[in-house]
Design a protein around this motif. Sequence first.
Motif, mmCIF file in Angstrom:
data_model
loop_
_atom_site.group_PDB
_atom_site.id
_atom_site.type_symbol
_atom_site.label_atom_id
_atom_site.label_comp_id
_atom_site.label_asym_id
_atom_site.label_seq_id
_atom_site.Cartn_x
_atom_site.Cartn_y
_atom_site.Cartn_z
ATOM 1 N N THR A 1 14.126 145.141 57.892
ATOM 2 C CA THR A 1 15.379 144.395 58.042
ATOM 3 C C THR A 1 16.124 144.760 59.322
ATOM 4 O O THR A 1 17.177 144.184 59.607
ATOM 5 C CB THR A 1 16.301 144.652 56.836
ATOM 6 O OG1 THR A 1 16.538 146.062 56.707
ATOM 7 C CG2 THR A 1 15.675 144.120 55.558
ATOM 8 N N LEU B 1 18.479 138.091 54.936
ATOM 9 C CA LEU B 1 19.596 137.818 55.839
ATOM 10 C C LEU B 1 19.755 138.932 56.872
ATOM 11 O O LEU B 1 19.971 138.671 58.066
ATOM 12 C CB LEU B 1 20.883 137.656 55.028
ATOM 13 C CG LEU B 1 22.154 137.323 55.831
ATOM 14 C CD1 LEU B 1 21.985 135.998 56.564
ATOM 15 C CD2 LEU B 1 23.369 137.281 54.912
ATOM 16 N N GLN B 2 19.635 140.178 56.427
ATOM 17 C CA GLN B 2 19.741 141.308 57.355
ATOM 18 C C GLN B 2 18.619 141.281 58.386
ATOM 19 O O GLN B 2 18.842 141.581 59.567
ATOM 20 C CB GLN B 2 19.712 142.617 56.574
ATOM 21 C CG GLN B 2 20.976 142.897 55.781
ATOM 22 C CD GLN B 2 20.861 144.159 54.947
ATOM 23 O OE1 GLN B 2 19.763 144.664 54.696
ATOM 24 N NE2 GLN B 2 21.987 144.685 54.496
ATOM 25 N N GLU C 1 17.694 138.371 48.781
ATOM 26 C CA GLU C 1 18.416 137.465 49.674
ATOM 27 C C GLU C 1 19.127 138.232 50.782
ATOM 28 O O GLU C 1 19.098 137.829 51.958
ATOM 29 C CB GLU C 1 19.432 136.631 48.880
ATOM 30 C CG GLU C 1 18.818 135.607 47.936
ATOM 31 C CD GLU C 1 18.285 136.236 46.660
ATOM 32 O OE1 GLU C 1 18.581 137.434 46.422
ATOM 33 O OE2 GLU C 1 17.564 135.548 45.911
ATOM 34 N N ASP C 2 19.774 139.354 50.424
ATOM 35 C CA ASP C 2 20.463 140.156 51.437
ATOM 36 C C ASP C 2 19.475 140.752 52.438
ATOM 37 O O ASP C 2 19.771 140.850 53.635
ATOM 38 C CB ASP C 2 21.260 141.275 50.772
ATOM 39 C CG ASP C 2 22.449 140.744 49.983
ATOM 40 O OD1 ASP C 2 22.848 139.588 50.229
ATOM 41 O OD2 ASP C 2 22.961 141.482 49.116
ATOM 42 N N SER C 3 18.315 141.152 51.957
ATOM 43 C CA SER C 3 17.311 141.745 52.846
ATOM 44 C C SER C 3 16.835 140.734 53.880
ATOM 45 O O SER C 3 16.695 141.054 55.070
ATOM 46 C CB SER C 3 16.128 142.265 52.026
ATOM 47 O OG SER C 3 16.531 143.294 51.144
ATOM 48 N N SER D 1 18.767 143.712 47.391
ATOM 49 C CA SER D 1 18.693 142.305 47.008
ATOM 50 C C SER D 1 17.746 141.591 47.960
ATOM 51 O O SER D 1 17.778 141.822 49.175
ATOM 52 C CB SER D 1 20.086 141.671 47.070
ATOM 53 O OG SER D 1 20.008 140.258 47.072
#
Length: 427
Positions: A422, A252-253, A248-250, A246
Motif C-alpha cells: 500500500t 485506496l492507500q 477497501e482502505d488498503s 480493511s
Amino acid sequence: MKHSASIVVFIVAFFCFIPFALGASQDTEQALPQDNKMLSLTECVAIALDSSPQILYSQADIIEKEFLLGSAKKDLLPSLFFQYGYLYSPDAEPAISLEDYYSYSIGIEQPLYQGKALVTGVELGKLDLEFSRAGMTQTKNDIVLSVHEAYYNLLKSRKFEEVARQSVEERKAHLKDAQAFYNAGLIPKNDMLQSEVQLAGAEIEYLRAMNLSYMALARLNTLLRRPVETPLEVEDILKFEPSEVSWEDSVLQAKQHRPELRQSEIAVEQSEKSIILTRAPYLPAVYVSANYMKQGDNPLADDYPLLGSSEVKTAMATLEWRFWAWGQSRDKIAAAKHNVKKTQERQTELLDTIILQVREAFLDIKESEYNIGVTEKAIEQAEEDFRINQFDAQTRLSRAKISYYNALYNYRISLMRLAWATGTLTL
C-alpha cells in the motif's frame, strides 16, 4: 626488620594499584565495541537504511536531477559571449581592406520563443526530479520490508532450532529409558530400535533447523552490511495483536501512496510533454541580441585607418522557422503520441499488479490470523497428550510449536508486506 618493612610496603603498593588496574580495565571494556549488543527491529532498520548502497545511489540520482533542473532553468536566461579574431590578407588593397585585421566583440542573446521547448525542458526537469524522489521512497520501502522479513525469519528459524533441540533432548531421554526397559526385559527390542530411529530423525531435523538459522542470520547481516557470520542477538516479538485492516482502505492507500504508481503517472506526463519537444524544432524561434565590436590594425584594435568607425554597435531580432522537412515532423509527432499510449498501458498494467500484491498480502494476514488460533489449540492438546504419554506425543507437540511460530512470524511479515504493497511502510 628490613625484610618485614619491605613486605608491608609491597602489600600497601599492591592494594593501591588494584583500584587503578580495575578502573583501567573497565575503561578498556567501555571503549571496545559491543558487537553482541541486542538489536531491536527499529535499530536494524535504521542501520540498514544508513549503510545501504542503494540509498546512496538514490541520493546521488536526486542530486544529479537537481543540477540538471538548474541547468534547464538557466536556458531561459540571456547568454553572454566574447569573440576575438585576427585575419591576415597579404593581397589586401590598402584603400579598402587591411593586411592585418584584428577584431573583438562582446554580445548578449536572449531567446524569446522556441516552440515552448525551453519552458517544457524545465517542466521535464521537475518531473525527472520528482521521479527520482519517488524512486528513493520505493528504495526505502524495499529495504525496510527486506529487513522486516529477514528479522522475523531469523526469530522464526531460531524458534525452530530451539524446538528441534528440545526434541533431540527428549528423544535421548526416551532412548535411555527404552534401553533400560529393554535390558530389564519389559519391552521388545523393536521398541528400543524405534526409539533410536526417532532420535536419528530428530537429530536430522535439528541439523536442518540450525542451517536455516545460519542462513537467516546471514541474510540479516547482509542487509546490515556486516560479515555474514557475525553473531547477532535480536529482540523477540511474541505478542499477537489482531489486525483491523480493511480491503477497501488498503486499495485506496495503494492508489494514493504507492511510489511506483506515482512514477508511472510522471512517465505519462513526461511522454505527453515530449510531444511538445518533438514539435518545437518545426515551429518559429525568436531571439533578440545586442553586440559591441571593435576593429583595427593592431592587437588592441584601437586604430582603424579605413573609412568607418572602429566601434560597431548592433541590436537584432531574429526569427527562424523550419517550415518544411518532408513530413519528418509529422512522423516524429505521431511516434511521440503512440509513446504516450504505451506509457498509459504500462500504468494500467502496473495498477493491476499492485492490486494483486495488496490482495495477496491481505489474504496472507487473514490466513495467518486463523492459523495462530488453530495452532494455539493444537499446542494445548499436544501438551496435554505429552503429560499422559510422552513417547507418542513428542512429535505432535514439536510440530504444533513449529506451526504456531511459523503462523505468528508469518503474520507479522504479512502485515509488513501489506504496508509495502500500500506504500505506507515508511510514512
